[in-house]
Structure formats: structure tokens, C-alpha cells
Design a protein around this motif. Structure first.
Motif, PDB file in Angstrom:
ATOM      1  N   GLN A   1      -9.775   1.759   4.406  1.00  6.65           N
ATOM      2  CA  GLN A   1      -9.868   0.616   4.935  1.00  6.65           C
ATOM      3  C   GLN A   1      -9.876   0.447   6.358  1.00  6.65           C
ATOM      4  OE1 GLN A   1      -6.935  -1.534   2.922  1.00  6.65           O
ATOM      5  NE2 GLN A   1      -8.268  -3.225   2.293  1.00  6.65           N
ATOM      6  N   VAL A   2      -8.886   1.168   6.738  1.00  7.54           N
ATOM      7  CA  VAL A   2      -8.549   1.255   8.250  1.00  7.54           C
ATOM      8  C   VAL A   2      -9.512   1.711   8.973  1.00  7.54           C
ATOM      9  CG1 VAL A   2      -6.840   2.005  10.075  1.00  7.54           C
ATOM     10  CG2 VAL A   2      -6.154   1.203   7.814  1.00  7.54           C
ATOM     11  N   SER A   3     -10.028   2.749   8.600  1.00  9.14           N
ATOM     12  CA  SER A   3     -10.904   3.643   9.705  1.00  9.14           C
ATOM     13  C   SER A   3     -12.245   2.929   9.405  1.00  9.14           C
ATOM     14  CB  SER A   3     -11.225   5.091   9.047  1.00  9.14           C
ATOM     15  OG  SER A   3     -11.452   5.266   7.649  1.00  9.14           O
TER      16      SER A   3
ATOM     17  N   THR B   1      -6.526  -7.395   9.204  1.00 12.40           N
ATOM     18  CA  THR B   1      -5.364  -7.428   8.138  1.00 12.40           C
ATOM     19  C   THR B   1      -4.918  -5.935   8.279  1.00 12.40           C
ATOM     20  OG1 THR B   1      -6.659  -7.131   6.191  1.00 12.40           O
ATOM     21  CG2 THR B   1      -6.074  -9.406   6.841  1.00 12.40           C
ATOM     22  N   VAL B   2      -5.524  -5.127   8.419  1.00 11.24           N
ATOM     23  CA  VAL B   2      -5.010  -3.685   8.214  1.00 11.24           C
ATOM     24  C   VAL B   2      -4.530  -3.118   9.683  1.00 11.24           C
ATOM     25  CG1 VAL B   2      -7.007  -3.112   6.713  1.00 11.24           C
ATOM     26  CG2 VAL B   2      -7.185  -2.989   9.139  1.00 11.24           C
TER      27      VAL B   2
ATOM     28  N   ASP C   1     -16.062  -0.565  12.659  1.00  8.20           N
ATOM     29  CA  ASP C   1     -17.126  -1.590  12.595  1.00  8.20           C
ATOM     30  C   ASP C   1     -16.633  -2.469  13.921  1.00  8.20           C
ATOM     31  OD1 ASP C   1     -16.570  -2.587   9.208  1.00  8.20           O
ATOM     32  OD2 ASP C   1     -18.132  -1.529  10.300  1.00  8.20           O
ATOM     33  N   TYR C   2     -15.362  -2.383  14.280  1.00 11.71           N
ATOM     34  CA  TYR C   2     -15.224  -3.125  15.665  1.00 11.71           C
ATOM     35  C   TYR C   2     -15.728  -2.239  16.866  1.00 11.71           C
ATOM     36  CZ  TYR C   2     -12.251  -6.484  13.349  1.00 11.71           C
ATOM     37  OH  TYR C   2     -11.820  -7.566  12.742  1.00 11.71           O
TER      38      TYR C   2
ATOM     39  N   LYS D   1       0.727  -1.169  -0.092  1.00  4.13           N
ATOM     40  CA  LYS D   1      -0.053  -0.099   0.012  1.00  4.13           C
ATOM     41  C   LYS D   1       0.792   1.309   0.002  1.00  4.13           C
ATOM     42  CE  LYS D   1      -3.810   0.400   2.418  1.00  4.13           C
ATOM     43  NZ  LYS D   1      -5.038   0.110   3.312  1.00  4.13           N
ATOM     44  N   GLU D   2       0.517   2.263  -0.791  1.00  3.29           N
ATOM     45  CA  GLU D   2       1.198   3.680  -0.780  1.00  3.29           C
ATOM     46  C   GLU D   2       0.585   4.450   0.066  1.00  3.29           C
ATOM     47  OE1 GLU D   2       2.864   4.951  -4.569  1.00  3.29           O
ATOM     48  OE2 GLU D   2       1.343   6.298  -4.288  1.00  3.29           O
TER      49      GLU D   2
END
Lengths: 238, 406
Positions: free
Chosen positions: A214-216, B179-180, A221-222, A80-81
Motif C-alpha cells: 500500500q505504502v510503496s 492515509t498510509v 504514485d506521488y 495493520k500487522e
């Protein structure tokens, strides 16, 4: 195939040389990323491998793209960039001309592409889970606080979970402060000094790795999962 | 009067930050209006200054007031998390407390405390509103959920403090593993494949030598230090010349046409002779200097103080030397030219006839034209020494020499 002819026609170097460069870059990425425990790899380091011996422009970009494909095919890693967008509120970053800031500040991280169940079953191991938990908790807190949180507030919350700022002998994490520093190094968080009327306060805000959608999304979600669980537990008690 | 001014400065800061929240500005505005009304009431009695009232508010009263403000500040800090709960009346309590304390404020120091309390509470509420508007959940609630979901019970023994909780980090990590959030990498062997294990070197014991007879180095023959220095030699030469010629012109005695350096050395030697009293320098009517030899004074005379040192300054620089060389007719120089051992590296090392009056140390110089040139004898060409002088470096050193004469 058009790909195979490209190096020869574009850059005037043979396929073997390109392959060699690609393999060097891949090797560098794999080992450096593990060695530096997740610190993003600077683009400059990668291009240096190429430009050490070759002068063609765009060769570095081509090599990095090839490396990305190979990493995905062979290792199941997504390269990932990340763009280091230092858009601080003071507007200090605007001093840098746009082109320079975009060229200098790209970095790369490896993210596993495995589906979640497989990942959980085979890759995750006990020694790294606490760190994952810690990362998640800190990111969640900062996100819920609006993306920016003063240092004291963050430690106030961490204290409620048993992690004190001055504790150097935590049985799980060792030096707590250093663990937080690791997150900063991994570019999940960034520090920012703001001089207010009472003096300087240190703010932690989300850095480029955490601002990635993706991360946020995952973090959100969690968070909702945990809150739901909590609510469920409370309801059960009732 | 003071009150109104202070409130106005407070208001823009207070209301400006609240643009996002809805309920907040209203509360603050209501508070502000109350205060303004009170200030207005206070404004009615401008001509009745109550000095007695102010004097009565002694130091201890003010201290009490300030401490109350401090406790209020602490309370605001502590209740950060529950301030915005719907069922909590903490906010109204705190605001009422601030209002009560404010009525007692008379002096600027308490005004500051008052303003700080208001600022604190405004900041707290604003930050909690920010987080609420973003996600609907405050971090505190989230932490509560975490603790209840993954908490592990108390570690601390004290029952007075809040129970120490530690989270089950491993379980939490496993639950949120994505995974992230995990940084992966190859934890394989890092290093080249053909590394061999280094064998430890056996520690070699040093042989212990018994202390035997000591070493006795040869004694160096120290007679070399007793040799005469160049200056002494020059002085001797000069004195013999003076002895022969009796009365000479100073320029003739001192000048060395070919070398400025040697001229200065001659002058140096002359100055030592003058110091010893063995030469007499006089000026005649036409302004020319003459040097005459004489015997030095007896030691007794020096000891008794009849003979004392006097100073005078003789200035000589390069231009003077040039003038001198023009004035003195050719061939009239009295001091002999001294051949030296220094050879310039730019000239080829052609060995010519050499005169040595001093012991020369072997000089190894790297010639720029050829390879390593070893010169163990004096190698001088007639021209080289002259070249020595016109360069500026020579000037500097000579000038330094000259200063010693004064």
C-alpha cells in the motif's frame, strides 16, 4: 450467533470477560499509538494484557482479532500487522529459528480507513502536514535510490531542500536529525551498519512499514505526480 | 611489471560490479585494454631500467600528482548526480584525466591514489545505474522536481554559494497526504476522568528560633574504661596459681578440658606473663615444659637494654588440644573454668545458676524455637559451652586468636 458462543465454548470465559479484554486492548492501542507518535505497537504488549489474568492459549489471538474488528467498525481504523522481517544482507538474522522470529516480531499500526477526500477535508491538520511531507520525501528518495541509501547521500539530498544535518533549530522541524530518527522509530526506515573497506557506513533502508505494498504504491504514485507536474511546469515555461 | 599486477587486481572488482549495467563494462574494459597495451609496451624494455627517470621524479612532483588525484576525487564526488546524463561529457573527461595522471605514476603511494580514483568513479556510476534501472529516475532528478514544485526561494544572502532553498513543507504534506503516511491517534484527554486539580501546598514558614543557651550534655562517667580486661584478670589468676604451686607443667596450667577457646585464652594470658617476665618457661630433659613464676625485671634494666624481647612460637590447634586433654590427668587443670555470657540459641532458655565475672550486656536473641527471647542475664547450661567448640566456626575464630600469640 456463532461468534457469541465461541468464547464460552472455546475458552471457557464469559462474553463479558472477553468484551472487557477487547476494550482494554483497544484502549491500549489507541492511546499508546498516539502517545508514541506512530511507533508500532508490539504484539507482546497486547498479549500481555490478556495473559496477565488468563491462561488460555489462543485467547490473545482471538481478542486481538475482535479488537481489530471493533476498531474498524467504531473508529474507522485499520489495525495493520507488520512482520519485522530483518532479512539483512549479512544473513545474521538466520541465526534465529524461524518460529521464534515470527512470533516475537509482529507489531501493529493504525491506519485510517477513510476515503481520501474525507480524510483530507476533516482529519488532516496543518501541524502534521510537514511531517507527512518529510516522510514522503525521505521514502521517495530511498526508494528511488534502490531501497538502500548511505547516510551521507540522504543528507546530501535533504540539504538541497534546505534541511541540514546539523541544524537543530529548523523553523519547521526543530532538530532535523531527530526528525529522521522518528522515521526510524516509526519503522519506515531502518538503519544498518555496513563495514566497508573505508570504515563503517550507515545505510538507511526501507523497513517493514514502508515495504508494505500500500505504502510503496502510494509513494510511487506521488513521485510520478510530482515529476509530471514538474515537466508540465517546464513545458509551460517554454 | 608493477603496472600489470595492479591492473589485474583492479579488473575483477571493476567488472564484477557492473554486471547490471550495459554501457559501463564496455567503457571500463576499453580503458583496461588501453592500459594493458601500454603495460605491454612497457614490458618490452625490461633490461633498460631508467633509474635517472625515477630519481628525477622528486618529492614535490609526487606531491603535485597526489594533489591532482585529490582534486579529481572531489570532482567525482561533486558530479555524482550528473555523471550519467546523456549530454554530459563529465564522465569521459574524468576518465581521461585519470588516464593522464596514471601515466605519471611511479611509486606505490600514487598507485593507491590512482586505484582509489578508479574505485570512486566506479562506485558512483554503479549506484546511479542501480537507481536508474529500478525506477528510471534518479533521486537527484526527483529532488530537482520537488524544489521546483514546492520551493520557496532563497533564504541565504550569499550569492556565491548556491541559493538556499526551503520547501513549503505544509503544502507538500497536504499534496501527498495519504492515509498510509500519516500516523493517527486519539489526541483526546489521556488520563482518568476523575483527576482533580491538586491544590498547591501553602509554603509553611519555619519558625525561627533565636539562638539561646547551648545544650550541655552530661559528662559520661569514664571510669569504665579503666576496668581490667579479661586478659588482665586471667593473668592475675594465673600468677596467683603459679605463686601457690611454684612449679607446674605447662599443659596443666593452660588446659581447659571443657573448652578449647578457654585453653587458648589461658595460653594468651600466659604469653603476656612471659612477655612481662613474670613467668619462666623451661624444658627439662624429658621434653616436658614447666612454668615457674618470677619477678618481672626492673624498669631500669629494660631501659638500659640488658633485658630484651625474644620471640618463640607456640603452636596450638584443635588436635593438640585433644591430645593435651588426653595427656593431662583428670582434675589436674589449674586454671578455673570461666562461665561466659553467650548462650546458644538452639537450647531452651532455662535459667540455671550463673556465675558472672564480667559485666554482661543484655542480649536480645531471636530463638528459633520460640518467639523473641530476651536474655538480660547470663543463661548458660553446662552443655552449651561445650557445643560451642566442636563446630568449625569456633575453630576459625580460635585460630585467629592463636595467631596473636606469635
Amino acid at each position: 450467533m456463532a461468534d457469541e458462543e465461541d468464547p464460552l465454548s472455546q475458552f471457557d470465559i464469559s462474553k463479558e470477560e472477553t468484551d472487557k479484554l477487547v476494550s482494554e486492548v483497544i484502549r491500549f492501542i489507541l492511546f499508546k499509538f498516539h502517545q508514541s507518535s506512530g511507533t508500532p505497537i508490539k504484539r507482546e504488549d497486547l498479549t500481555q494484557i490478556v495473559t496477565k489474568n488468563y491462561r488460555q492459549r489462543n485467547l490473545a489471538t482471538h481478542v486481538i482479532n475482535e479488537a481489530k474488528k471493533k476498531l474498524s467498525n467504531v473508529f474507522g481504523y485499520d489495525l495493520k500487522e507488520l512482520q519485522r522481517a530483518r532479512a539483512s544482507s549479512n544473513g545474521q538474522s538466520s541465526r534465529l529459528p524461524l518460529s521464534q522470529s515470527s512470533v516475537d516480531s509482529k507489531s501493529y499500526v493504525l491506519v485510517s480507513e477513510l476515503p481520501l477526500e474525507v480524510f483530507r477535508k476533516h482529519v488532516v491538520d496543518e501541524t502534521t502536514s510537514p511531517m507527512t511531507g518529510f516522510t514522503f520525501v525521505v521514502l521517495a528518495i530511498v526508494q528511488l535510490a534502490g531501497g538502500k541509501i548511505p547516510e551521507e547521500t540522504l543528507w546530501h539530498h535533504l540539504k538541497r531542500m534546505g534541511l541540514h544535518e546539523s541544524d537543530e533549530h529548523n523553523p519547521v522541524f526543530g532538530n532535523n536529525k531527530q526528525t529522521l530518527e522518528t522515521l526510524v522509530q516509526q519503522r519506515y526506515l531502518q538503519k544498518e551498519k555496513v563495514s566497508g573497506p573505508e570504515g563503517n557506513t550507515l545505510f538507511y533502508d526501507l523497513a517493514e512499514r514502508a515495504l508494505d505494498p500500500q505504502v510503496s504504491e502510494k509513494v510511487k504514485d506521488y513521485i510520478s505526480q510530482i515529476l509530471k507536474n514538474d515537466v508540465a511546469v517546464v513545458e509551460l515555461d517554454d | 611489471m608493477r603496472k600489470t599486477v595492479k591492473r589485474e587486481s583492479e579488473a575483477p572488482g571493476g567488472s564484477g560490479g557492473k554486471r547490471e549495467a550495459d554501457e559501463e563494462p564496455e567503457r571500463l574494459r576499453s580503458v583496461k585494454k588501453e592500459k594493458q597495451r601500454k603495460a605491454g609496451a612497457g614490458f618490452v624494455r625490461p633490461d633498460e631500467p631508467p633509474p635517472t627517470q625515477e630519481e628525477e621524479q622528486g618529492i614535490s612532483d609526487r606531491r603535485i600528482l597526489r594533489s591532482k588525484y585529490l582534486s579529481l576525487q572531489n570532482e567525482i564526488n561533486d558530479s555524482k548526480d550528473d555523471l550519467m546524463k546523456i549530454d554530459s561529457d563529465k564522465f569521459s573527461r574524468i576518465i581521461n584525466e585519470v588516464e593522464n595522471l596514471h601515466k605519471q605514476v611511479r611509486k606505490p603511494r600514487e598507485q593507491i591514489a590512482d586505484a582509489e580514483a578508479l574505485l570512486d568513479i566506479a562506485n558512483t556510476v554503479m549506484s546511479s545505474v542501480k537507481s536508474q534501472s529500478a525506477h528510471g529516475v534518479s533521486p537527484a532528478e526527483f529532488v530537482n522536481a520537488l524544489v521546483s514544485g514546492f520551493g520557496q526561494g532563497s533564504l541565504g544572502i550569499d550569492t556565491d554559494e548556491t541559493a538556499q532553498v526551503s520547501l513549503k513543507w505544509k503544502d507538500l504534506g497536504f499534496a501527498v497526504c495519504s492515509t498510509v503516511l500519516v500516523s493517527c491517534g486519539c489526541s483526546t484527554m489521556l488520563g482518568p476522568m476523575d483527576t482533580e486539580l491538586k491544590q498547591r501546598k501553602r509554603a509553611a514558614n519555619r519558625k525561627r528560633t533565636k539562638p539561646g543557651e547551648g545544650v550541655r550534655p552530661d559528662e559520661v562517667d569514664d571510669s569504665q574504661s579503666e576496668e581490667k580486661t579479661d586478659t588482665d584478670k586471667n593473668m592475675a589468676i594465673m600468677f596467683t596459681i603459679l605463686g601457690k604451686k611454684r612449679r607446674v607443667r605447662l599443659e596443666n596450667l593452660v588446659l581447659n578440658r571443657r573448652s578449647f577457646a578457654q585453653t587458648v585464652e589461658n595460653l594468651f594470658a600466659l604469653s603476656f606473663l612471659a612477655k612481662d617476665g613474670r613467668v619462666e618457661i623451661i624444658v627439662d630433659k624429658s621434653g616436658s615444659h614447666f612454668a615457674l613464676p618470677r619477678n618481672g625485671p626492673d624498669a631500669i634494666l629494660v631501659m638500659s637494654g640488658e633485658v630484651i624481647y625474644n620471640h618463640f612460637v607456640f603452636r596450638l590447634d584443635f588436635k593438640d588440644w585433644k591430645l593435651m586433654s588426653e595427656m593431662v590427668p583428670l582434675g589436674q587443670e589449674l586454671m578455673p573454668h570461666r562461665e561466659t555470657a553467650v548462650a546458644s540459641s538452639s537450647c531452651p532458655a532455662a535459667s540455671a545458676d550463673f556465675t558472672q565475672d564480667t559485666q554482661t550486656t543484655p542480649i536480645r536473641k531471636l530463638s528459633r524455637n520460640r518467639g523473641l527471647v530476651v536474655q538480660e542475664e547470663t543463661v548458660v547450661e553446662e552443655e552449651t559451652v561445650v557445643e560451642d567448640t566442636p563446630d568449625t566456626n569456633g575453630d576459625e575464630t580460635r585460630r585467629r586468636c592463636k595467631r596473636k600469640l606469635t
